[in-house]
Design an enzyme around this catalytic site. Structure first.
Site, PDB file in Angstrom:
ATOM      1  CB  ALA A 182      -0.791   0.071   1.350  1.00 52.74           C
ATOM      2  CD  GLU A 183       4.340   1.982   4.420  1.00 51.72           C
ATOM      3  OE1 GLU A 183       4.407   2.432   5.628  1.00 51.72           O
ATOM      4  OE2 GLU A 183       5.075   0.911   4.279  1.00 51.72           O
ATOM      5  CE  LYS A 230      17.146 -25.685 -19.096  1.00 48.83           C
ATOM      6  NZ  LYS A 230      15.837 -25.259 -19.133  1.00 48.83           N
ATOM      7  CD  GLU A 241      23.931 -19.566 -13.756  1.00 50.70           C
ATOM      8  OE1 GLU A 241      23.216 -18.549 -13.692  1.00 50.70           O
ATOM      9  OE2 GLU A 241      25.270 -19.578 -14.483  1.00 50.70           O
ATOM     10  CB  CYS A 284     -23.294 -23.113 -24.416  1.00 49.68           C
ATOM     11  SG  CYS A 284     -23.158 -22.924 -22.811  1.00 49.68           S
ATOM     12  CB  CYS A 340     -24.510 -18.582 -20.531  1.00 46.78           C
ATOM     13  SG  CYS A 340     -23.869 -20.199 -20.177  1.00 46.78           S
TER      14      CYS A 340
END
Length: 671
Positions: free
Chosen positions: A37-38, A118, A116, A410, A434
């Site tokens: 918020a800040e 992946k 490192e 549908c 719908c």
């Protein structure tokens, strides 16, 4: 001489410094200094000050991460140093063979390596000139990628301006754009609630977010960027991979804390096993480790194959995969009408979780993998994410199986199912009727820019639908005080206020009403264009796709969507019920004599004599329309100070450009 507002200038500098520091603390140190918020409040204040003082706007300001205007297609980025992919190995033998080849190529056994994670995301090359981010592109084919500069600028841990010192005049940083697993779950939850298809995995979510034509969408996605290498540089960056990564960290990039220096095979395997054990608890999806020869001169000695470096290898983790059987494929209707095929699976344990369903996303995906009822399939669950049907084991396919096809009607309401051009999704066209789309349709109908029924928020809509009081948007106008007072936290006074709001909304405008209907592809601007062109609803409802395309900003996709919406009997019934309930508007009189009648204009850069909103209002009052992107249909591009890429695109397309003075002069010209 223009007077400088020192107070504003100092506050702008202070806010920029605070927001940059907050980004570093959040992304690089995992120790937030500001709440969300800040942070948002400071960002809003900075944006207001910059709008008020456009002479102090800067490309590296945190406000520039919010996204630019939508583009119609990504441009191309070309790489002088190819952005290659990596070869993969999947077991200790494969890794051992790779290391042996490296040792043989260098003529010694002691070869320092870096290791490192992946990251499972999208590879992106970011180009800096004099420390400023100037371009970003995807991997593409390694030689040419897509220009995603506007979208990458919205990623909060990507430095817009390099920090520290001694960075080269030209620098290309290469890395992975990813999305945190927790953010991925939240994003998918939001998509499911909105009726959209969920992303299959974090990689798809990151890629889909980065490849948005509208960068303001990307800006809302919690993406992160982790560098793993570099491309062009005007000076050598160091002698080893780990040393260069340390420099990138000093210049403002978030380098993974899991980067390690390792040597012999046993140490490599030990680190691989350690990372495999903790991968499930990591904030980001990783699918293995990348081992690289650390010494950069040794890399030059080893060189490349046709597609990948010899000095690096991706050692992949075993995937969580199991076999099961597709018992059925259902068509599931989401809240926005998107119909998603869902595989009903014989329950199987995958990665410690029972999986009985998996989204198949769309018809294209079903066709590509050729998934049928009765098939034996391989199901994967990478980490703690949505199950995915990886492939069909066709040798075990039963005889007489049939390809699956999307239903033409549908399964929930019986309306027509349509797939618009350039879309992967099929949609139910019965948006106003719908039941599966009911809540979303009602919320949109009542929203501020639509019918603006204040007080009819999401929770109240849920209650109205849940209690059976509202089935379509027309039912809103038949609510009474007695029915409303039976709802949770709804007293007589609140009910009366809501009913007054509902009654007020009966008198609206045609553009608002059209926007409120929730027609796919019809936003506020298009709704206004439709209203101006047709004047009233009845001629619009009878319009053919061909007639609709006579409107300047309506193309074939929008025309098809509008025509199909009004062709659905259920939608027409709801519209008739709304009119019978007293919803009405004045007939729109076409604007005559406006200097920009029927034209589409695009604004770019800052104007001296008016704000962008004032310019937009002036254009609309003169019969024109303001668009956020340049196309062949654009009439003019108004170019102010510090214009963006829109001016370049206008030049390429041959669209006429106007200075601010020319633009203002046109208002006094006779047509």
């Amino acid at each position: 001489m223009e007077r400088v507002n020192h107070t504003d200038f100092e506050r702008i500098q202070q806010l920029r410094a605070e927001l940059v520091a907050a980004n570093n603390a959040y992304y690089r140190e995992d120790s937030p200094t500001l709440s969300d918020a800040e942070y948002d409040a400071r960002l809003r204040e900075l944006r207001t000050l910059e709008d008020r003082n456009p002479q102090w706007q800067s490309a590296d300001s945190p406000t520039q991460r919010v996204g630019a205007a939508p583009v119609e297609v990504f441009g191309e980025v070309h790489y002088a140093i190819p952005l290659t992919s990596l070869d993969n190995v999947f077991d200790q033998d494969g890794f051992s063979d790779w290391l042996a080849r490296v040792q043989k190529g260098l003529g010694r056994e002691d070869v320092p390596l870096s290791a490192e994670p992946k990251f499972d995301g999208l590879s992106v090359n970011i180009r800096y000139i004099e420390g400023k981010l100037v371009q970003a592109g995807t991997r593409g084919d390694g030689q040419t990628g897509e220009d995603v500069t506007a979208n990458v600028r919205t990623i909060r841990n990507v430095p817009l301006q390099l920090t520290g010192k001694d960075w080269p005049e030209l620098l290309e940083v290469r890395g992975e754009v990813v999305i945190p697993v927790a953010a991925f779950r939240r994003l998918n939850g939001e998509r499911l609630r909105a009726g959209d298809n969920p992303f299959a995995n974090p990689r798809n979510a990151a890629a889909g977010s980065l490849r948005q034509l509208d960068s303001s969408v990307t800006a809302k996605r919690p993406l992160a960027y982790f560098p793993w290498g570099w491309g062009e540089s005007s000076v050598p960056l160091g002698k080893s991979h780990i040393a260069v990564m340390e420099r990138l960290s000093a210049w403002g990039f978030e380098v993974t804390s899991y980067l390690r220096g390792v040597h012999e095979l046993t140490e490599c395997q030990r680190y691989f096993s350690e990372m495999q054990k903790i991968r499930e608890g990591m904030p980001f999806e990783i699918d293995g480790l990348v081992f690289k020869v650390d010494d950069l001169l040794a890399r030059e000695q080893l060189g490349f194959t046709a597609r990948a470096p010899r000095w690096a290898i991706a050692y992949k983790f075993p995937a969580h995969e199991e076999r099961t059987v597709v018992e059925d494929i259902l068509a599931s209707v989401g809240r926005t009408g998107v119909i998603t095929p869902v595989a009903v699976l014989k329950p199987v344990q995958v990665g410690g979780v029972t999986v009985s369903r998996a989204s198949l996303h769309n018809q294209d995906e079903v066709d590509r993998k050729d998934i049928r009822v009765g098939d034996t399939v391989l199901v994967r669950r990478a980490g703690d994410v949505i199950p995915e049907v990886v492939m069909v084991i066709k040798e075990e396919r039963p005889p007489a199986t049939q390809p699956w096809h999307m239903p033409q009607r549908c399964p929930v309401c019986g309306s027509e199912v349509l797939r618009l051009a350039n879309e992967s999704a099929h949609r139910c066209m019965g948006g106003l009727y719908c039941p599966a789309q009911r809540m979303g349709a009602i919320r949109h109908f009542a929203s501020r820019r639509a019918m603006d029924i204040r007080g009819l928020g999401e929770k109240l809509v849920e209650q109205l639908v849940g209690h059976g009081l509202v089935h379509t948007v027309a039912d809103i106008y038949h609510l009474d005080e007695a029915a409303l007072c039976g709802l949770e936290r709804m007293a007589s006074r609140s009910a009366q206020k809501l009913l007054a709001e509902i009654d007020r909304s009966r008198h609206t405008s045609l553009p608002r009403f059209l926007y409120a209907l929730g027609i796919r592809q019809v936003g506020e601007g298009t709704a206004k264009s439709l209203a101006i062109y047709f004047g009233d609803l009845d001629p619009l409802m009878a319009a053919t796709p061909e007639l609709l395309q006579n409107i300047p900003d309506v193309g074939p996709i929008v025309a098809e969507s509008v025509a199909h919406f009004f062709a659905q009997p259920h939608n027409r019934d709801v519209i008739a019920a709304l009119r019978a309930a007293g919803v009405q508007w004045a007939v729109v009189q076409p604007q005559k004599g406006g200097r920009f009648q029927g034209m589409t204009l695009v604004l770019t850069g800052a104007l001296d004599n008016m704000t962008r909103e004032e310019a937009k209002t002036a254009i609309e009052n003169a019969g024109g329309k303001v668009s956020g992107s340049v196309s062949a249909k654009t009439s003019y591009v108004v170019v102010g100070k510090d214009p963006g890429s829109k001016a370049e695109k206008a030049a390429k397309l041959g669209v006429k450009q106007l200075t601010e003075a020319q633009f203002l002069a046109m208002f006094s010209e006779k047509e």
